[in-house]
Each structure stands twice: as C-alpha cells, then as structure tokens.
Design an enzyme around this catalytic site. Structure first.
Site, mmCIF file in Angstrom:
data_model
loop_
_atom_site.group_PDB
_atom_site.id
_atom_site.type_symbol
_atom_site.label_atom_id
_atom_site.label_comp_id
_atom_site.label_asym_id
_atom_site.label_seq_id
_atom_site.Cartn_x
_atom_site.Cartn_y
_atom_site.Cartn_z
ATOM 1 N N CYS A 65 72.417 4.055 36.821
ATOM 2 C CA CYS A 65 71.570 4.609 35.765
ATOM 3 C C CYS A 65 72.508 5.134 34.687
ATOM 4 O O CYS A 65 73.705 4.856 34.726
ATOM 5 C CB CYS A 65 70.594 5.668 36.278
ATOM 6 S SG CYS A 65 71.279 7.227 36.830
ATOM 7 N N HIS A 98 85.701 7.755 54.855
ATOM 8 C CA HIS A 98 85.364 9.030 55.495
ATOM 9 C C HIS A 98 83.873 9.245 55.702
ATOM 10 O O HIS A 98 83.477 9.947 56.634
ATOM 11 C CB HIS A 98 85.908 10.192 54.677
ATOM 12 C CG HIS A 98 87.394 10.270 54.672
ATOM 13 N ND1 HIS A 98 88.074 11.297 54.053
ATOM 14 C CD2 HIS A 98 88.354 9.455 55.191
ATOM 15 C CE1 HIS A 98 89.371 11.114 54.203
ATOM 16 N NE2 HIS A 98 89.564 10.001 54.882
#
Length: 145
Positions: A65, A98
């Site tokens: 966006c 992670h």
C-alpha cells in the site's frame, strides 16, 4: 514458489512491477488485485491475501500500500499470518530467519522498485532458522502458551 500479491490503489504500479519480476524469476504468481488504480480499501485486499496464504493456496504473500502500514495491519489480523513491514533487505531476511514471516509488506511511497525487489529477494531466499525461535513463533498464533 507460489506467491500471492495484493495492493491498494497507491501501490498498484509497484504491484504490477513486482508481479512481472516474480514471474520472470520463475515463480507462480496470483495477483489478487486491484485490477485498476482506482481508489480501493486496503483491508479488503489484505484480508484476501491473508486467506490464501493461511489456507496454503500460496506459499508466501506480498502486501503493498502507500506506506505498507495499513495493509500489514489488516493482514496480520489473521492468526496464521506473520507479515513483516520492511523497507530494506536485512529486515526482510531477519523476518524470515527469526520470525518465519510468511508475508512481506512494503510501502510504495517509501521504497522504489529496485529496493522492493531487493527486499523481496532477501525474503524469498532466506530460510527460517527454527531452534530457539520456534517457541516464540508458536506464541504468535497461540498467546495462551
């Protein structure tokens, strides 16, 4: 890899550029819209993207966006989604390594096409490290753990 991509009107051009680039890279791409640059509501497209990643239709999702903020908020409302808002490749790589991010969000007004491609490359090329990170990932979808 099967990749779904969606945007709002502000990121329509970046979505088209990234879609074409991903196809050139050999990925199967589902463009979830919009189909024009006319004004739309980013949550509608964020929810669509979340659904196809969560149900396994797509392996990864790309949410775009103007700032990346609104669409990332909408897609992250789904408990099976871990969408990382990034603007440079290191964050994109760490989001996978992670956090086992299954979606990436970027802002078309903040990153150019080349940087978006670099972020997307890092995101797609990085594997989840597992190990000590897994228990944290489990808590993201199950806060009562």
């Amino acid at each position: 890899m099967r990749i779904a991509i969606a945007s709002d009107h502000a990121a329509f051009d970046l979505k088209a550029d990234l879609r074409d680039w991903l196809i050139e890279q050999g990925h199967e791409v589902a463009d979830l819209g919009p189909d024009t640059a006319d004004s739309v509501d980013y949550p509608d497209y964020g929810y669509k993207l979340a659904a196809v990643v969560a149900d396994g239709t797509a392996d990864r999702g790309v949410a775009l966006c103007g700032s990346g903020l609104g669409i990332s908020m909408s897609i992250n409302r789904h408990p099976a989604i871990r969408c990382a808002l990034v603007s440079e490749p290191l964050s994109a790589s760490l989001a996978r390594e992670h956090n086992d991010a299954n979606c990436i969000a970027m802002g078309a007004r903040l990153v150019g096409s080349d940087m978006a491609k670099a972020c997307l490359s890092a995101f797609l090329e990085t594997d989840f490290a597992g190990g000590r990170h897994q228990r944290r990932i489990d808590k993201l979808s199950n806060p009562d753990i």
